[in-house]
Enzyme design. Sequence first.
Site, mmCIF file in Angstrom:
data_model
loop_
_atom_site.group_PDB
_atom_site.id
_atom_site.type_symbol
_atom_site.label_atom_id
_atom_site.label_comp_id
_atom_site.label_asym_id
_atom_site.label_seq_id
_atom_site.Cartn_x
_atom_site.Cartn_y
_atom_site.Cartn_z
ATOM 1 N N GLY A 85 35.373 47.463 30.849
ATOM 2 C CA GLY A 85 36.109 46.638 31.805
ATOM 3 C C GLY A 85 35.330 46.067 32.975
ATOM 4 O O GLY A 85 35.680 45.017 33.499
ATOM 5 N N GLU A 87 33.952 50.247 38.865
ATOM 6 C CA GLU A 87 35.094 50.274 37.946
ATOM 7 C C GLU A 87 35.831 48.940 37.988
ATOM 8 O O GLU A 87 35.806 48.244 39.006
ATOM 9 C CB GLU A 87 36.077 51.370 38.391
ATOM 10 N N ASP A 88 36.536 48.617 36.913
ATOM 11 C CA ASP A 88 37.418 47.451 36.923
ATOM 12 C C ASP A 88 38.710 47.773 37.656
ATOM 13 O O ASP A 88 39.174 47.021 38.502
ATOM 14 C CB ASP A 88 37.703 46.948 35.495
ATOM 15 N N ASP A 129 43.774 53.331 38.183
ATOM 16 C CA ASP A 129 45.214 53.368 37.946
ATOM 17 C C ASP A 129 45.699 54.759 38.377
ATOM 18 O O ASP A 129 45.909 55.007 39.558
ATOM 19 C CB ASP A 129 45.430 53.054 36.458
ATOM 20 N N LYS A 171 45.588 50.282 41.725
ATOM 21 C CA LYS A 171 47.056 50.356 41.657
ATOM 22 C C LYS A 171 47.486 51.554 42.490
ATOM 23 O O LYS A 171 47.643 52.662 41.981
ATOM 24 C CB LYS A 171 47.504 50.585 40.218
ATOM 25 N N PHE A 187 50.915 45.637 34.850
ATOM 26 C CA PHE A 187 49.834 45.573 33.870
ATOM 27 C C PHE A 187 49.108 44.239 33.991
ATOM 28 O O PHE A 187 49.726 43.180 33.989
ATOM 29 C CB PHE A 187 50.386 45.761 32.453
ATOM 30 N N VAL A 188 47.785 44.320 34.112
ATOM 31 C CA VAL A 188 46.985 43.104 34.300
ATOM 32 C C VAL A 188 45.880 42.995 33.248
ATOM 33 O O VAL A 188 45.449 44.008 32.692
ATOM 34 C CB VAL A 188 46.350 43.059 35.718
ATOM 35 N N ASP A 244 41.446 44.287 29.651
ATOM 36 C CA ASP A 244 41.980 43.924 28.331
ATOM 37 C C ASP A 244 43.402 44.399 28.084
ATOM 38 O O ASP A 244 43.905 45.313 28.741
ATOM 39 C CB ASP A 244 41.106 44.533 27.230
ATOM 40 N N ARG A 280 39.882 39.823 27.841
ATOM 41 C CA ARG A 280 38.817 40.120 28.812
ATOM 42 C C ARG A 280 38.140 38.841 29.313
ATOM 43 O O ARG A 280 37.566 38.795 30.383
ATOM 44 C CB ARG A 280 37.737 41.007 28.173
HETATM 45 P P1 IMP Z 1 43.327 55.747 35.008
HETATM 46 O O1 IMP Z 1 42.571 56.862 34.342
HETATM 47 O O2 IMP Z 1 44.812 55.885 34.839
HETATM 48 O O3 IMP Z 1 42.930 55.520 36.438
HETATM 49 O O4 IMP Z 1 43.028 54.428 34.174
HETATM 50 C C1 IMP Z 1 41.828 53.770 34.223
HETATM 51 C C2 IMP Z 1 41.631 52.922 32.988
HETATM 52 O O5 IMP Z 1 42.860 52.505 32.370
HETATM 53 C C3 IMP Z 1 40.923 51.638 33.365
HETATM 54 O O6 IMP Z 1 39.516 51.814 33.363
HETATM 55 C C4 IMP Z 1 41.426 50.668 32.331
HETATM 56 O O7 IMP Z 1 40.614 50.754 31.183
HETATM 57 C C5 IMP Z 1 42.807 51.153 31.992
HETATM 58 N N1 IMP Z 1 43.869 50.406 32.714
HETATM 59 C C6 IMP Z 1 44.693 50.894 33.657
HETATM 60 N N2 IMP Z 1 45.548 49.951 34.097
HETATM 61 C C7 IMP Z 1 45.236 48.820 33.410
HETATM 62 C C8 IMP Z 1 45.772 47.479 33.429
HETATM 63 O O8 IMP Z 1 46.694 47.109 34.164
HETATM 64 N N3 IMP Z 1 45.179 46.600 32.575
HETATM 65 C C9 IMP Z 1 44.158 46.934 31.748
HETATM 66 N N4 IMP Z 1 43.638 48.170 31.709
HETATM 67 C C10 IMP Z 1 44.170 49.104 32.531
#
Ligand code: IMP
Length: 175
Positions: free
Chosen positions: A46, A100-101, A104, A132, A153-154, A160, A166
Amino acid sequence: MVRIQDLTFEEYISEERIFARTSQLAKKINVDFEGKNPIFLGILNGSFMFLSELFKQITIECEVSFLKVSSYENQTSTGKVRELIGLNKSIDNRPVIIVEDIVDTGHTLAFIKDKISSFSPSKVSVMTLLHKVAATKIPHELDYVGFEIDNIFVVGFGLDYNELGRNHRCILAKS
Ligand code: IMP
């Protein structure tokens, strides 16, 4: 409107806003890490677009490398097994900037920070294009945040949906 498989998306953060914010973050890094020779660790897939845009505007001495988190279901237990691929001794005694992208829930970042600290970086900072805030399960100190976004969701600018989307130049939100 953009359609990706069964979902539709609308522009949420324009390319111009992303570029402007990325420039501000780069300027801050150029000041904060002057003379410190940091290593940027981009988390694949990402972060590749964000990091390449950011990196073009970094003027201090620095290095870049990429890590990939691979996850798979363990066949013999119920847990998800994760691995961090690409880490090596080059981060010993160096300031590291994780790029990081999106953050979440914070689970992925917790895993990455844990693995990285088993090496001996002199300092670990975190940069993320998107955060987020309302989705947080594991809180983190995020040193450089592009945009705090709603719990939606983005896709686009590296992010992606089922590996698609992407390539979009802006951030799109699910309609
Ligand atoms: P976390 O472990 O819940 O913080 O999630 C992190 C990963 O989930 C990111 O590196 C993304 O790959 C994916 N992710 C979380 N939210 C989104 C979204 O809105 N769009 C796309 N990928 C997401």
